[in-house]
Design an enzyme around this catalytic site. Structure first.
Site, mmCIF file in Angstrom:
data_model
loop_
_atom_site.group_PDB
_atom_site.id
_atom_site.type_symbol
_atom_site.label_atom_id
_atom_site.label_comp_id
_atom_site.label_asym_id
_atom_site.label_seq_id
_atom_site.Cartn_x
_atom_site.Cartn_y
_atom_site.Cartn_z
ATOM 1 C CB CYS A 1 -0.979 -0.033 1.178
ATOM 2 S SG CYS A 1 -2.308 1.197 1.054
ATOM 3 C CD GLU B 1 -1.134 -6.203 4.858
ATOM 4 O OE1 GLU B 1 -1.177 -4.997 5.158
ATOM 5 O OE2 GLU B 1 -1.206 -6.608 3.669
ATOM 6 C CG HIS C 1 -3.795 -3.410 3.084
ATOM 7 N ND1 HIS C 1 -2.675 -3.094 3.824
ATOM 8 C CD2 HIS C 1 -4.292 -2.239 2.613
ATOM 9 C CE1 HIS C 1 -2.505 -1.780 3.829
ATOM 10 N NE2 HIS C 1 -3.460 -1.241 3.093
#
Length: 224
Positions: A87, A179, A177
């Protein structure tokens, strides 16, 4: 021996990228460093991999710690170790290494899950045609990449450059994202009063591919 340096660019106590990222690197030695509160290392001696996290500050912010971070990004690229920007990290890699023209503010931000399609075979994101559904939350986007310097490797309906790789280097930028889990996303979006935007998918997509996202980070760690 593999050891990952993770640069935590959070810039807000309500955003905890450390908690989102840590599980994906639990099986390897790793250290976190905050450019906002700590000195950044002079070199990458002792580290095999480098990660830049997301942030709540904007990529064009020119505060003291951001200026220090931009210098670090430029210098560390010379070490040519596997590097991943997430990001904000994706954006500062583009701006710092490929030029200011590679970043622009979006007409409107996107918050939610997006269908991300891999455009060319990539060692991290998989074969051409692979589809992922990660969280996105951003108001800036990477654009205008020189075909001689970087390759776009994944896109979505709302963002042409979801992921890129710098040609001739093991440096990746990923806007999404991967994660962040559904529960983490709910907490994050709630903390900042961010609603799912109309162009994005909602929470029912949060687990669609999340169980496979670890494979992306595992393949990153596997890079020598």
């Amino acid at each position: 021996m593999k050891r990952v340096l993770i640069v935590d660019c959070a810039a807000n106590p309500l955003y905890t990228p450390k908690e989102h990222i840590r599980p994906f690197f639990a099986h390897v030695a790793h250290d976190f460093v905050s450019p906002e509160f700590e000195d950044l290392p002079e070199n990458l001696s002792g580290y095999s991999h480098l990660v830049y996290s997301g942030s709540m500050c904007e990529t064009y912010d020119e505060g003291e710690w951001q200026a220090k971070l931009y210098r670090f990004v430029e210098k560390m690229a010379e070490f040519d170790i596997p590097t991943l920007g997430i990001c904000y990290g994706h954006q500062i890699i583009a701006r710092t290494l490929l030029g200011d023209q590679t970043l622009r503010k979006k007409m409107s931000g996107d918050h939610g899950w997006e269908k991300v399609t891999v455009l060319r075979d990539d060692v991290l994101l998989g074969p051409q045609g692979t589809v992922w559904y990660p969280l996105v939350t951003h108001g800036y986007e990477v654009c205008n990449l020189s075909q001689n310097k970087a390759q776009i490797i994944a896109s979505s309906k709302n963002c042409d450059t979801i992921a890129f790789k710098i040609i001739g280097k093991r440096i990746w930028g990923i806007q999404a994202h991967f994660e962040v889990s559904g529960n983490q996303a709910r907490e994050f979006l709630g903390n900042f009063n961010l609603a799912i935007t109309p162009r994005s998918f909602g929470y029912d997509y949060s687990d669609k591919t999340y169980a496979q996202h670890g494979s992306i980070f595992n393949r990153f760690i596997a890079q020598e």
